[in-house]
Motif scaffolding. Structure first.
Motif, PDB file in Angstrom:
ATOM      1  N   ILE A 133     -25.094  54.728   5.123  1.00  0.00           N
ATOM      2  CA  ILE A 133     -24.416  56.014   4.960  1.00  0.00           C
ATOM      3  C   ILE A 133     -23.985  56.126   3.502  1.00  0.00           C
ATOM      4  CG2 ILE A 133     -23.565  56.248   7.330  1.00  0.00           C
ATOM      5  CD1 ILE A 133     -20.866  55.108   6.338  1.00  0.00           C
ATOM      6  N   THR A 134     -23.585  57.334   3.109  1.00  0.00           N
ATOM      7  CA  THR A 134     -23.019  57.499   1.762  1.00  0.00           C
ATOM      8  C   THR A 134     -21.551  57.871   1.929  1.00  0.00           C
ATOM      9  OG1 THR A 134     -23.403  59.859   1.648  1.00  0.00           O
ATOM     10  CG2 THR A 134     -25.229  58.423   0.928  1.00  0.00           C
ATOM     11  N   GLU A 135     -20.868  57.956   0.802  1.00  0.00           N
ATOM     12  CA  GLU A 135     -19.455  58.334   0.871  1.00  0.00           C
ATOM     13  C   GLU A 135     -19.277  59.833   1.161  1.00  0.00           C
ATOM     14  OE1 GLU A 135     -16.382  56.006  -1.049  1.00  0.00           O
ATOM     15  OE2 GLU A 135     -17.956  55.331  -2.424  1.00  0.00           O
ATOM     16  N   ASP A 136     -20.372  60.584   1.227  1.00  0.00           N
ATOM     17  CA  ASP A 136     -20.258  61.959   1.729  1.00  0.00           C
ATOM     18  C   ASP A 136     -19.978  61.934   3.223  1.00  0.00           C
ATOM     19  OD1 ASP A 136     -20.760  63.017  -0.716  1.00  0.00           O
ATOM     20  OD2 ASP A 136     -22.926  63.215  -0.390  1.00  0.00           O
ATOM     21  N   PHE A 137     -20.421  60.870   3.898  1.00  0.00           N
ATOM     22  CA  PHE A 137     -20.166  60.746   5.342  1.00  0.00           C
ATOM     23  C   PHE A 137     -18.814  60.091   5.591  1.00  0.00           C
ATOM     24  CE2 PHE A 137     -20.246  58.647   9.434  1.00  0.00           C
ATOM     25  CZ  PHE A 137     -20.641  59.685  10.269  1.00  0.00           C
ATOM     26  N   ALA A 138     -18.504  59.038   4.852  1.00  0.00           N
ATOM     27  CA  ALA A 138     -17.246  58.311   5.066  1.00  0.00           C
ATOM     28  C   ALA A 138     -16.813  57.712   3.737  1.00  0.00           C
ATOM     29  CB  ALA A 138     -17.432  57.200   6.098  1.00  0.00           C
ATOM     30  N   LYS A 139     -15.692  58.181   3.219  1.00  0.00           N
ATOM     31  CA  LYS A 139     -15.165  57.612   1.962  1.00  0.00           C
ATOM     32  C   LYS A 139     -14.747  56.164   2.221  1.00  0.00           C
ATOM     33  CE  LYS A 139     -14.518  61.074  -1.212  1.00  0.00           C
ATOM     34  NZ  LYS A 139     -15.769  61.716  -0.778  1.00  0.00           N
ATOM     35  N   ALA A 140     -15.112  55.275   1.302  1.00  0.00           N
ATOM     36  CA  ALA A 140     -14.674  53.879   1.404  1.00  0.00           C
ATOM     37  C   ALA A 140     -13.239  53.779   0.885  1.00  0.00           C
ATOM     38  CB  ALA A 140     -15.599  52.993   0.589  1.00  0.00           C
ATOM     39  N   PRO A 141     -12.470  52.815   1.395  1.00  0.00           N
ATOM     40  CA  PRO A 141     -11.070  52.706   0.967  1.00  0.00           C
ATOM     41  C   PRO A 141     -10.918  52.179  -0.460  1.00  0.00           C
ATOM     42  CG  PRO A 141     -11.597  50.994   2.565  1.00  0.00           C
ATOM     43  CD  PRO A 141     -12.795  51.881   2.484  1.00  0.00           C
ATOM     44  N   LEU A 142     -11.895  51.385  -0.922  1.00  0.00           N
ATOM     45  CA  LEU A 142     -11.883  50.877  -2.298  1.00  0.00           C
ATOM     46  C   LEU A 142     -13.254  51.147  -2.906  1.00  0.00           C
ATOM     47  CD1 LEU A 142      -9.650  48.938  -0.755  1.00  0.00           C
ATOM     48  CD2 LEU A 142      -9.840  47.617  -2.848  1.00  0.00           C
ATOM     49  N   LYS A 143     -13.373  50.944  -4.213  1.00  0.00           N
ATOM     50  CA  LYS A 143     -14.658  51.212  -4.868  1.00  0.00           C
ATOM     51  C   LYS A 143     -15.700  50.208  -4.383  1.00  0.00           C
ATOM     52  CE  LYS A 143     -16.685  51.545  -9.498  1.00  0.00           C
ATOM     53  NZ  LYS A 143     -17.734  52.446  -9.047  1.00  0.00           N
ATOM     54  N   LEU A 144     -16.867  50.719  -3.981  1.00  0.00           N
ATOM     55  CA  LEU A 144     -17.928  49.853  -3.463  1.00  0.00           C
ATOM     56  C   LEU A 144     -18.745  49.312  -4.631  1.00  0.00           C
ATOM     57  CD1 LEU A 144     -19.254  52.179  -0.579  1.00  0.00           C
ATOM     58  CD2 LEU A 144     -17.765  50.171  -0.334  1.00  0.00           C
ATOM     59  N   SER A 145     -18.830  47.980  -4.744  1.00  0.00           N
ATOM     60  CA  SER A 145     -19.662  47.424  -5.820  1.00  0.00           C
ATOM     61  C   SER A 145     -21.141  47.472  -5.432  1.00  0.00           C
ATOM     62  CB  SER A 145     -19.234  45.991  -6.138  1.00  0.00           C
ATOM     63  OG  SER A 145     -19.357  45.184  -5.001  1.00  0.00           O
ATOM     64  N   GLN A 146     -21.418  47.577  -4.112  1.00  0.00           N
ATOM     65  CA  GLN A 146     -22.811  47.675  -3.649  1.00  0.00           C
ATOM     66  C   GLN A 146     -22.920  48.800  -2.615  1.00  0.00           C
ATOM     67  OE1 GLN A 146     -23.155  43.357  -2.618  1.00  0.00           O
ATOM     68  NE2 GLN A 146     -24.917  43.481  -3.977  1.00  0.00           N
ATOM     69  N   PRO A 147     -23.001  50.042  -3.092  1.00  0.00           N
ATOM     70  CA  PRO A 147     -22.977  51.193  -2.168  1.00  0.00           C
ATOM     71  C   PRO A 147     -24.097  51.137  -1.127  1.00  0.00           C
ATOM     72  CG  PRO A 147     -22.857  51.923  -4.459  1.00  0.00           C
ATOM     73  CD  PRO A 147     -23.089  50.440  -4.502  1.00  0.00           C
ATOM     74  N   GLU A 148     -25.172  50.427  -1.433  1.00  0.00           N
ATOM     75  CA  GLU A 148     -26.287  50.346  -0.469  1.00  0.00           C
ATOM     76  C   GLU A 148     -25.888  49.532   0.775  1.00  0.00           C
ATOM     77  OE1 GLU A 148     -26.154  49.119  -3.479  1.00  0.00           O
ATOM     78  OE2 GLU A 148     -26.776  47.010  -3.455  1.00  0.00           O
ATOM     79  N   GLY A 149     -24.782  48.821   0.693  1.00  0.00           N
ATOM     80  CA  GLY A 149     -24.307  48.039   1.841  1.00  0.00           C
ATOM     81  C   GLY A 149     -23.314  48.780   2.731  1.00  0.00           C
ATOM     82  N   TRP A 150     -23.080  50.057   2.437  1.00  0.00           N
ATOM     83  CA  TRP A 150     -22.112  50.850   3.211  1.00  0.00           C
ATOM     84  C   TRP A 150     -22.838  51.429   4.430  1.00  0.00           C
ATOM     85  CZ3 TRP A 150     -17.341  50.828   4.105  1.00  0.00           C
ATOM     86  CH2 TRP A 150     -16.554  51.952   4.379  1.00  0.00           C
ATOM     87  N   LEU A 151     -22.412  51.031   5.633  1.00  0.00           N
ATOM     88  CA  LEU A 151     -23.196  51.298   6.847  1.00  0.00           C
ATOM     89  C   LEU A 151     -22.307  51.881   7.942  1.00  0.00           C
ATOM     90  CD1 LEU A 151     -24.931  47.770   6.916  1.00  0.00           C
ATOM     91  CD2 LEU A 151     -25.828  49.840   5.836  1.00  0.00           C
ATOM     92  N   GLY A 152     -22.903  52.678   8.807  1.00  0.00           N
ATOM     93  CA  GLY A 152     -22.115  53.298   9.879  1.00  0.00           C
ATOM     94  C   GLY A 152     -22.871  53.366  11.183  1.00  0.00           C
ATOM     95  N   LEU A 153     -22.101  53.491  12.264  1.00  0.00           N
ATOM     96  CA  LEU A 153     -22.678  53.618  13.603  1.00  0.00           C
ATOM     97  C   LEU A 153     -21.747  54.480  14.463  1.00  0.00           C
ATOM     98  CD1 LEU A 153     -24.612  52.794  15.903  1.00  0.00           C
ATOM     99  CD2 LEU A 153     -23.323  50.665  16.118  1.00  0.00           C
ATOM    100  N   PRO A 154     -22.210  55.711  14.818  1.00  0.00           N
ATOM    101  CA  PRO A 154     -21.385  56.544  15.704  1.00  0.00           C
ATOM    102  C   PRO A 154     -21.325  55.921  17.094  1.00  0.00           C
ATOM    103  CG  PRO A 154     -23.152  57.830  14.673  1.00  0.00           C
ATOM    104  CD  PRO A 154     -23.453  56.394  14.424  1.00  0.00           C
ATOM    105  N   LEU A 155     -20.125  55.885  17.701  1.00  0.00           N
ATOM    106  CA  LEU A 155     -19.978  55.312  19.044  1.00  0.00           C
ATOM    107  C   LEU A 155     -19.620  56.382  20.065  1.00  0.00           C
ATOM    108  CD1 LEU A 155     -17.961  52.060  18.165  1.00  0.00           C
ATOM    109  CD2 LEU A 155     -20.414  52.264  18.587  1.00  0.00           C
ATOM    110  N   SER A 156     -19.313  57.587  19.602  1.00  0.00           N
ATOM    111  CA  SER A 156     -19.010  58.689  20.536  1.00  0.00           C
ATOM    112  C   SER A 156     -19.757  59.925  20.048  1.00  0.00           C
ATOM    113  CB  SER A 156     -17.505  58.967  20.566  1.00  0.00           C
ATOM    114  OG  SER A 156     -17.118  59.612  19.356  1.00  0.00           O
TER     115      SER A 156
END
Ligand code: COA
Length: 179
Positions: A133-156
């Motif tokens: 995912i990107t931070e357009d979907f979910a802002k990270a709480p701190l600066k991501l040093s590897q944005p390609e590792g930011w991942l999501g999974l909808p459960l509902s």
């Protein structure tokens, strides 16, 4: 193998698993960092903001994972982040990690969590349904040093829409070295 929830009375055993696993895979400093993170997380996070799940084989702890709450104060949905994950070095590549993560996600789903996030290797976490995912979907709480590792999974059903506003993680994860 059995899966259990919670960490009561097992904090040292769980922290030691993280220290030794990460020392083996990434060296002593990383072992100390992640073992310390886990000890801190268990000690300082309110119960309602933390889920710990363990895999036990033959009465031995072989894997553990944590999900902690991420607060998006402008969004009513419930969000948890998976981090960290460890499978005992001599038990790796036998499916323990994937089974434990799947078990944890099922528990979160039953408890009404809307979205699970994680930050790690997309090749590994995609095996249990996480997608980049990107931070357009979910802002990270701190600066991501590897944005390609930011991942999501909808459960509902409502977990498919982007999260609104900024986010805040639990105190133990609020350390820029981890991001
Ligand atoms: C990463 C880790 C949790 C995986 O657990 P595991 O029980 O060994 O993994 P599983 O047996 O469920 O899955 C194995 C699969 O994932 C792959 N895999 C394992 N570790 C991987 C990694 N770091 N990156 C990418 N793929 C990985 C394996 O190649 C294997 O693929 P295959 O099924 O196509 O053969 C475990 O190796 C570990 O604790 N490593 C050290 C700590 C760590 O890096 N934790 C994750 C970051 S928080």
């Amino acid at each position: 193998m059995e899966f259990i929830s919670g960490h009561a009375g097992r904090q040292s055993e769980i922290a030691n698993l993280f220290t030794s696993t990460f020392t083996d895979s990434e060296g002593e400093n990383e072992g100390k960092l992640v073992g310390g993170l886990v000890a801190d997380m268990m000690q300082t996070t309110p119960d309602e903001d933390l889920f710990a799940f363990s895999a036990i084989d033959n009465h031995t702890l072989v894997g553990a994972i944590f999900f902690s709450r991420l607060i998006y104060k402008d969004d009513k949905r419930t969000v948890f982040i998976l981090s960290p994950v460890a499978v005992k070095t001599d038990q790796q590549k036998r499916g323990v990690g994937q089974k434990l993560i799947t078990y944890g996600l099922e528990q979160l789903c039953e408890l009404g969590v809307d979205i699970a996030l994680t930050y790690g290797d997309p090749n590994y976490y995609s095996k249990t349904g996480f997608r980049p995912i990107t931070e357009d979907f979910a802002k990270a709480p701190l600066k991501l040093s590897q944005p390609e590792g930011w991942l999501g999974l909808p459960l509902s059903d409502s977990g498919h829409q982007p999260l609104i506003g900024t986010s805040q993680c639990v105190a133990a994860l609020n350390n820029k070295e981890l991001w």
